[in-house]
Design a protein around this motif. Structure first.
Motif, mmCIF file in Angstrom:
data_model
loop_
_atom_site.group_PDB
_atom_site.id
_atom_site.type_symbol
_atom_site.label_atom_id
_atom_site.label_comp_id
_atom_site.label_asym_id
_atom_site.label_seq_id
_atom_site.Cartn_x
_atom_site.Cartn_y
_atom_site.Cartn_z
ATOM 1 N N GLU A 19 0.855 -1.178 0.000
ATOM 2 C CA GLU A 19 0.000 0.000 0.000
ATOM 3 C C GLU A 19 0.900 1.239 0.000
ATOM 4 N N GLY A 20 1.115 1.801 -1.158
ATOM 5 C CA GLY A 20 1.956 2.986 -1.255
ATOM 6 C C GLY A 20 1.151 4.262 -1.075
ATOM 7 N N THR A 21 1.867 5.361 -1.026
ATOM 8 C CA THR A 21 1.246 6.681 -0.914
ATOM 9 C C THR A 21 1.449 7.428 -2.223
ATOM 10 N N PRO A 22 0.384 7.907 -2.858
ATOM 11 C CA PRO A 22 0.554 8.632 -4.124
ATOM 12 C C PRO A 22 1.446 9.856 -3.936
ATOM 13 N N ALA A 23 2.320 10.091 -4.887
ATOM 14 C CA ALA A 23 3.191 11.271 -4.836
ATOM 15 C C ALA A 23 2.330 12.530 -4.890
ATOM 16 N N ALA A 24 2.782 13.551 -4.176
ATOM 17 C CA ALA A 24 2.019 14.802 -4.124
ATOM 18 C C ALA A 24 1.987 15.463 -5.498
ATOM 19 N N LEU A 25 0.856 16.066 -5.792
ATOM 20 C CA LEU A 25 0.719 16.804 -7.048
ATOM 21 C C LEU A 25 1.477 18.118 -6.971
ATOM 22 N N THR A 26 2.053 18.508 -8.094
ATOM 23 C CA THR A 26 2.664 19.831 -8.163
ATOM 24 C C THR A 26 1.556 20.872 -8.301
#
Length: 702
Positions: free
Chosen positions: A301-308
């Motif tokens: 269960e990963g964490t989505p990378a933050a949006l720019t």
């Protein structure tokens, strides 16, 4: 006495000034056909007049010659000469070779000249074009001098390059022009002759079957491997490409499969090397993985990378535009084409922007791996974050390490410790105490005691249906969602998930596959991370939720695939057993009301129509749309027929036999459907055969 044979006398020939010639009203040709007057004039300018005019003297009322001559046969040549005079490319007093005819009927001469003219056999033209090229003329020059396009010249030269043995077969009318065209796809004469020998004896000699045999050891340019490597890179590496000049070949066929696979492997390895620096324990690389290849592995269960800021702004803008369009056209019966297209573009852009990379814990990365494959569009497709059962981390107790708790990264990097933990399964204090208690009794006694307990438990479970259902559900969920775990159910019930023996086109992208994946992920989010909490979680679900989860897990055991018995269980299943299994699959399909049309399947060129003979295509159209629609396409070539059949069958709900419910009626409206119309370029094929098309471009006397 021998009979005297009367000798014929040919009409005399004379050179007559052009201005002494007039076009006769006795010329029977009224309709233009074939080479135009302009093209004929250009040919005369290049080659002079290759055929004399047929003329008759014009006489006055008393029967005296006037010095003028009319042209009853050769009117198009006369018009071409007239055009050259108007263009001032020829003098009006230029002497023209003429055959002066006396007697007979002028109209009869005109008919005979046109009827008796025979154009070149197509094979003669193919060979003639090849001779011109061998004499130094370019394809463009040949096209210009014979008033055809360079593409037609290329086609004729390709046909001239077919095996001379097959030329002889074609010249004797044993082979059709369409068949000869199919043989031109592969320049290997020995292979061409071998295929002809096979198809002429077997009867499977349709052009599409010939093409398939000649390209069976090649990969289409649309193949995911070819798209991944790129046609330019393959050709730069020296790879040959087969091209079909007579049909849409979708980019051709890559002939050197070994070279293609080598280029694919190198590029996949390069992609894997780039991903390996992220620290994953393993990477599995393949062109494609079968459906269900990750069964038994735990997904991180990963964490989505933050949006720019720019990405978030773009998403907000697209969402606002979509909401505005949907509100504006919410009452419309049908969306305008440009609006529907724009909404599709917005969805695609949103998917791209929202498809962010996932961030994982470094300790998880150290024991997990990545599947790297090529997607249907030929792009590198890394699927990160899968943990194998043997790489699962143990639960570290308070007394696990005297010098401090061992980190996940350290555990994963220690092969000996990792292997030990995988075999041990758990590392809890309670488990250790239970092991000590068990060892205090003899094994034989423990076996006898637990046998009594098993029998009593069976009897008790049979008296509690709700708990029996929950126990089976618990077993199913463990097998479906916790295959990586050390826990096992006390019920000896197993779900064997089918690894599909054949990967049908579009199987992984089908609506059914997407629905299963979505439902699986939804349930996965509701289940506990620790399987020890599973029973309590399942018991807390209401009856409807338990039933839905039970059905989801049970569905993974369904096997309704038609395959030889030897493909199952290493041949331990008999042919009768396979047939019985398929019969039971039909019973199950009727029970659940399976409808493959509602499931999203429809006949297309790729999944059905392009892989069956023309007779079956016509049968399908006849069943779904009636005899009139079948007759509409029965004259077409196989590729055009398949394409038009796909259009005609769209929306009819027609299914091939293997997809129908046993005993179900074939879909039909009950009356003859409207046949509709073919596109103009296809409708014209009824009146002009391939031979006609070649003859139309052949060099003729006029």
């Amino acid at each position: 006495m021998s009979k005297t044979v009367q000798k014929i006398t040919l009409s005399p020939s004379r050179d007559i000034p052009f201005n002494k010639l007039v076009l006769s009203q006795s010329n029977v040709r009224r309709i233009k056909a074939g080479v135009s007057v302009e093209q004929l004039a250009e040919s005369i300018a290049q080659r002079t007049l290759l055929q004399s005019l047929n003329v008759r003297a014009v006489v006055d009322a008393e029967g005296n010659e006037t010095g003028m001559f009319e042209v009853p046969a050769g009117g198009r040549r006369y018009r071409a000469l007239e055009l050259l005079v108007k263009q001032k490319r020829m003098s009006k007093t230029q002497a023209v070779p003429c055959v002066v005819r006396e007697g007979g009927i002028a109209e009869d001469d005109s008919i005979a000249e046109n009827d008796e003219r025979v154009g070149l056999h197509p094979l003669d033209q193919f060979r003639a074009f090849l001779t011109l090229r061998d004499l130094g003329m370019s394809e463009e020059d040949i096209a210009a001098r014979h008033f055809v396009t360079p593409a037609i010249v290329k086609q004729r030269l390709r046909l001239a390059a077919v095996s001379p043995k097959l030329h002889e077969v074609y010249a004797e009318d044993v082979m059709t022009l369409e068949q000869l065209m199919a043989f031109s796809v592969n320049g290997d004469h020995a292979r061409q002759e071998q295929v002809w020998d096979n198809v002429s004896r077997s009867g499977y000699d349709e052009p599409y079957q010939i093409r398939r045999m000649l390209t069976e050891n090649a990969a289409r340019a649309s193949d995911r491997r070819a798209r991944f490597v790129g046609l330019a890179a393959y050709e730069q590496a020296g790879g040959p490409v087969l091209r079909d000049l007579f049909a849409d070949d979708d980019g051709g066929w890559l002939q050197d499969i070994a070279l293609l696979d080598c280029l694919v492997a190198d590029k996949l390895k390069a992609g894997a090397d780039e991903i390996a620096v992220e620290g994953w324990k393993w990477i599995s690389v393949a062109v494609d993985f079968p459906f269900g290849h990750a069964n038994g592995l735990r997904k991180l269960e990963g964490t989505p990378a933050a949006l720019t800021v720019d990405q978030q702004t773009a998403i907000d803008t697209l969402n606002a535009e979509r909401d505005r369009l949907e509100t504006e056209y919410q009452d419309a019966d049908e969306l305008p084409g440009e609006v529907d297209q724009r909404l599709g573009e917005i969805e695609a852009l949103l998917l791209t922007l929202e498809d962010r990379s996932m961030i994982y814990d470094p300790a998880d990365i150290a024991r997990a791996g990545v599947f790297i494959s090529i997607d249907a569009e030929g792009r590198l497709s890394p699927d990160r974050g899968y943990v194998r059962a043997e790489d699962e981390m143990p639960v570290v107790g308070s007394d696990a390490a005297e010098g401090g708790q061992t980190s996940g990264a350290d555990t994963a990097s220690d092969p000996a410790h990792r292997t030990a933990i995988t075999v041990a399964g758990v590392s809890s204090e309670a488990a250790g105490e239970e092991d000590e208690a068990a060892k205090s009794l003899p094994d034989r006694l423990i076996t006898e005691l637990t046998a009594h307990r098993t029998l009593a438990l069976r009897d008790a479970l049979a008296q509690h249906p709700s708990n029996a259902f929950l126990a089976v559900l618990h077993n199913f969920v463990l097998a479906t969602f916790y295959r990586f775990a050390s826990s096992a159910s006390c019920l000896d019930i197993a779900i064997h998930t089918l690894a599909f023996p054949a990967q049908a086109p579009g199987l992984k992208e089908s609506a059914s596959a997407r629905a299963i994946d979505t439902r699986h992920e939804t349930w996965k989010a509701r289940l506990p991370n620790d399987e020890k909490d599973l029973w309590d979680t399942l018991a807390a679900l209401d009856g409807h939720a338990q039933s839905a989860l039970f059905a989801h897990c049970a569905s993974f055991a369904v096997n309704a695939v038609h395959e030889p018995a030897s493909r199952y269980n290493q041949g331990r299943v008999s042919a009768h057993g396979v047939a019985s299994r398929l019969e039971q699959a039909s019973v199950l399909a009727r029970a659940v009301g399976l409808d493959m049309v509602q499931a999203g399947w429809r006949p297309t060129i790729d999944n059905y129509l392009g892989r069956i003979p023309k007779s079956r295509i016509l049968d399908a159209v006849r069943e779904a749309k009636g005899e009139a629609s079948a007759q509409l396409i029965d004259h077409l070539k196989k590729p055009d027929m398949a394409r038009e059949a796909e259009r005609l069958l769209d929306g009819t709900g027609w299914l091939p036999e293997p997809l129908r419910l046993a005993g179900a009626q074939v879909h039909s409206s009950g009356q003859e459907a409207e046949a509709g119309h073919l596109p103009e370029f296809l409708a014209g094929d009824r009146d002009e055969s391939p031979e006609d098309e070649v003859q139309r471009h052949s060099v003729t006397a006029e």
